[in-house]
Design a protein around this motif. Sequence first.
Motif, PDB file in Angstrom:
ATOM      1  N   LEU A   1       0.816  -1.219   0.000  1.00 44.42           N
ATOM      2  CA  LEU A   1       0.000   0.000   0.000  1.00 44.42           C
ATOM      3  C   LEU A   1       0.844   1.262   0.000  1.00 44.42           C
ATOM      4  O   LEU A   1       0.454   2.265  -0.590  1.00 44.42           O
ATOM      5  N   TRP A   2       2.026   1.216   0.620  1.00 45.47           N
ATOM      6  CA  TRP A   2       2.884   2.396   0.520  1.00 45.47           C
ATOM      7  C   TRP A   2       3.325   2.577  -0.924  1.00 45.47           C
ATOM      8  O   TRP A   2       3.386   3.682  -1.440  1.00 45.47           O
ATOM      9  N   MET A   3       3.618   1.472  -1.607  1.00 42.30           N
ATOM     10  CA  MET A   3       4.008   1.556  -3.016  1.00 42.30           C
ATOM     11  C   MET A   3       2.852   2.094  -3.851  1.00 42.30           C
ATOM     12  O   MET A   3       3.063   2.877  -4.777  1.00 42.30           O
ATOM     13  N   MET A   4       1.629   1.692  -3.540  1.00 38.51           N
ATOM     14  CA  MET A   4       0.473   2.213  -4.282  1.00 38.51           C
ATOM     15  C   MET A   4       0.333   3.715  -4.062  1.00 38.51           C
ATOM     16  O   MET A   4      -0.001   4.464  -4.989  1.00 38.51           O
ATOM     17  N   TYR A   5       0.617   4.170  -2.853  1.00 35.37           N
ATOM     18  CA  TYR A   5       0.624   5.607  -2.568  1.00 35.37           C
ATOM     19  C   TYR A   5       1.676   6.300  -3.434  1.00 35.37           C
ATOM     20  O   TYR A   5       1.415   7.318  -4.065  1.00 35.37           O
ATOM     21  N   ARG A   6       2.861   5.720  -3.485  1.00 33.16           N
ATOM     22  CA  ARG A   6       3.986   6.332  -4.210  1.00 33.16           C
ATOM     23  C   ARG A   6       3.734   6.393  -5.715  1.00 33.16           C
ATOM     24  O   ARG A   6       4.041   7.375  -6.366  1.00 33.16           O
ATOM     25  N   CYS A   7       3.166   5.316  -6.287  1.00 29.82           N
ATOM     26  CA  CYS A   7       2.980   5.266  -7.749  1.00 29.82           C
ATOM     27  C   CYS A   7       1.550   5.592  -8.171  1.00 29.82           C
ATOM     28  O   CYS A   7       1.232   5.509  -9.361  1.00 29.82           O
ATOM     29  N   GLY A   8       0.691   5.952  -7.215  1.00 30.05           N
ATOM     30  CA  GLY A   8      -0.694   6.285  -7.565  1.00 30.05           C
ATOM     31  C   GLY A   8      -1.437   5.133  -8.218  1.00 30.05           C
ATOM     32  O   GLY A   8      -2.115   5.302  -9.221  1.00 30.05           O
ATOM     33  N   TRP A   9      -1.282   3.951  -7.620  1.00 28.22           N
ATOM     34  CA  TRP A   9      -1.911   2.730  -8.141  1.00 28.22           C
ATOM     35  C   TRP A   9      -1.410   2.409  -9.546  1.00 28.22           C
ATOM     36  O   TRP A   9      -2.104   1.801 -10.352  1.00 28.22           O
ATOM     37  N   GLY A  10      -0.206   2.822  -9.875  1.00 29.26           N
ATOM     38  CA  GLY A  10       0.355   2.561 -11.196  1.00 29.26           C
ATOM     39  C   GLY A  10      -0.180   3.503 -12.263  1.00 29.26           C
ATOM     40  O   GLY A  10      -0.050   3.232 -13.451  1.00 29.26           O
ATOM     41  N   LEU A  11      -0.730   4.631 -11.838  1.00 27.68           N
ATOM     42  CA  LEU A  11      -1.302   5.584 -12.791  1.00 27.68           C
ATOM     43  C   LEU A  11      -0.455   6.842 -12.964  1.00 27.68           C
ATOM     44  O   LEU A  11      -0.715   7.632 -13.871  1.00 27.68           O
TER      45      LEU A  11
ATOM     46  N   GLU B   1       2.566   9.174 -14.124  1.00 24.21           N
ATOM     47  CA  GLU B   1       3.434   9.154 -15.305  1.00 24.21           C
ATOM     48  C   GLU B   1       4.797   8.563 -14.956  1.00 24.21           C
ATOM     49  O   GLU B   1       5.369   8.880 -13.920  1.00 24.21           O
ATOM     50  N   ALA B   2       5.279   7.681 -15.819  1.00 33.69           N
ATOM     51  CA  ALA B   2       6.567   6.986 -15.684  1.00 33.69           C
ATOM     52  C   ALA B   2       6.565   6.000 -14.509  1.00 33.69           C
ATOM     53  O   ALA B   2       7.618   5.517 -14.111  1.00 33.69           O
ATOM     54  N   GLN B   3       5.383   5.709 -13.956  1.00 31.73           N
ATOM     55  CA  GLN B   3       5.266   4.718 -12.881  1.00 31.73           C
ATOM     56  C   GLN B   3       4.085   3.791 -13.155  1.00 31.73           C
ATOM     57  O   GLN B   3       3.452   3.301 -12.231  1.00 31.73           O
ATOM     58  N   GLU B   4       3.814   3.560 -14.420  1.00 41.67           N
ATOM     59  CA  GLU B   4       2.629   2.798 -14.809  1.00 41.67           C
ATOM     60  C   GLU B   4       2.779   1.296 -14.641  1.00 41.67           C
ATOM     61  O   GLU B   4       1.797   0.567 -14.710  1.00 41.67           O
ATOM     62  N   THR B   5       3.986   0.816 -14.431  1.00 38.53           N
ATOM     63  CA  THR B   5       4.212  -0.617 -14.213  1.00 38.53           C
ATOM     64  C   THR B   5       4.670  -0.814 -12.776  1.00 38.53           C
ATOM     65  O   THR B   5       5.591  -0.144 -12.313  1.00 38.53           O
ATOM     66  N   VAL B   6       4.003  -1.723 -12.085  1.00 36.63           N
ATOM     67  CA  VAL B   6       4.322  -2.009 -10.688  1.00 36.63           C
ATOM     68  C   VAL B   6       4.881  -3.427 -10.619  1.00 36.63           C
ATOM     69  O   VAL B   6       4.221  -4.380 -11.038  1.00 36.63           O
ATOM     70  N   LEU B   7       6.103  -3.539 -10.125  1.00 36.27           N
ATOM     71  CA  LEU B   7       6.759  -4.835 -10.031  1.00 36.27           C
ATOM     72  C   LEU B   7       6.912  -5.252  -8.574  1.00 36.27           C
ATOM     73  O   LEU B   7       7.237  -4.429  -7.721  1.00 36.27           O
ATOM     74  N   ALA B   8       6.695  -6.518  -8.315  1.00 33.35           N
ATOM     75  CA  ALA B   8       6.994  -7.112  -7.010  1.00 33.35           C
ATOM     76  C   ALA B   8       8.282  -7.895  -7.189  1.00 33.35           C
ATOM     77  O   ALA B   8       8.420  -8.659  -8.149  1.00 33.35           O
ATOM     78  N   VAL B   9       9.217  -7.674  -6.301  1.00 33.50           N
ATOM     79  CA  VAL B   9      10.490  -8.387  -6.394  1.00 33.50           C
ATOM     80  C   VAL B   9      10.691  -9.247  -5.161  1.00 33.50           C
ATOM     81  O   VAL B   9      10.281  -8.884  -4.064  1.00 33.50           O
ATOM     82  N   ASP B  10      11.291 -10.381  -5.378  1.00 32.85           N
ATOM     83  CA  ASP B  10      11.696 -11.260  -4.281  1.00 32.85           C
ATOM     84  C   ASP B  10      13.209 -11.157  -4.195  1.00 32.85           C
ATOM     85  O   ASP B  10      13.895 -11.248  -5.215  1.00 32.85           O
ATOM     86  N   ILE B  11      13.703 -10.955  -2.963  1.00 35.99           N
ATOM     87  CA  ILE B  11      15.148 -10.898  -2.785  1.00 35.99           C
ATOM     88  C   ILE B  11      15.561 -11.826  -1.654  1.00 35.99           C
ATOM     89  O   ILE B  11      14.754 -12.186  -0.794  1.00 35.99           O
ATOM     90  N   ARG B  12      16.820 -12.170  -1.677  1.00 32.94           N
ATOM     91  CA  ARG B  12      17.369 -13.057  -0.655  1.00 32.94           C
ATOM     92  C   ARG B  12      17.405 -12.345   0.695  1.00 32.94           C
ATOM     93  O   ARG B  12      17.734 -11.166   0.773  1.00 32.94           O
ATOM     94  N   ARG B  13      17.074 -13.083   1.734  1.00 33.06           N
ATOM     95  CA  ARG B  13      17.090 -12.534   3.086  1.00 33.06           C
ATOM     96  C   ARG B  13      18.480 -12.036   3.467  1.00 33.06           C
ATOM     97  O   ARG B  13      18.623 -10.974   4.061  1.00 33.06           O
ATOM     98  N   ASP B  14      19.528 -12.786   3.110  1.00 28.05           N
ATOM     99  CA  ASP B  14      20.875 -12.357   3.489  1.00 28.05           C
ATOM    100  C   ASP B  14      21.243 -11.043   2.805  1.00 28.05           C
ATOM    101  O   ASP B  14      21.934 -10.204   3.378  1.00 28.05           O
ATOM    102  N   GLY B  15      20.756 -10.822   1.596  1.00 27.99           N
ATOM    103  CA  GLY B  15      20.997  -9.560   0.908  1.00 27.99           C
ATOM    104  C   GLY B  15      20.266  -8.408   1.562  1.00 27.99           C
ATOM    105  O   GLY B  15      20.830  -7.318   1.770  1.00 27.99           O
TER     106      GLY B  15
END
Length: 153
Positions: A9-19, A21-35
């Motif tokens: 939801l913070w990401m949705m606030y930041r990108c305006g639900w993907g609407l 400009e220049a933030q129209e694609t929302v990606l979820a990333v998985d990263i390693r815990r140690d990283g």
Amino acid sequence: MTWIKPSFLWMMYRCGWGLKEAQETVLAVDIRRDGFEWALRNACLSHHVPELHGERDAWRRALKNAPARVQWDPERDLRLAPLPHRSLQLGLSGPAARRYADAWLTGIRDVTPLAREIHGLVRGGDLEAARRLLPVERPYPASAELTAHLGGA
């Protein structure tokens, strides 16, 4: 700088639900815990806190040399209004950004359709249906040793 925003939801606030400009694609990333934990251990707060950093000049030097930085921003509800607790934002630069791209990433998913579906339900007033579609998020089990230098929320 690349930012990791663990809160949907913070990401949705930041990108305006993907609407936005220049933030129209929302990606979820998985990263390693140690990283993720390496980045936290090597991060500096993005703002000066005298109790943690002492003199402002010492904090400025630490921030300039840190490969990662942390800011704590208000968490958001489904209407993107601020909540009383905070969510971590983790910025990566230099060696941290390279490690993120080369070693820590384990998956990337396009969640733009999900963001738009939830947004449509929120706009239509069906908050319960929107809530059921939210990704499951749990507090990160970080030790005090790992985050003491980051102030916390």
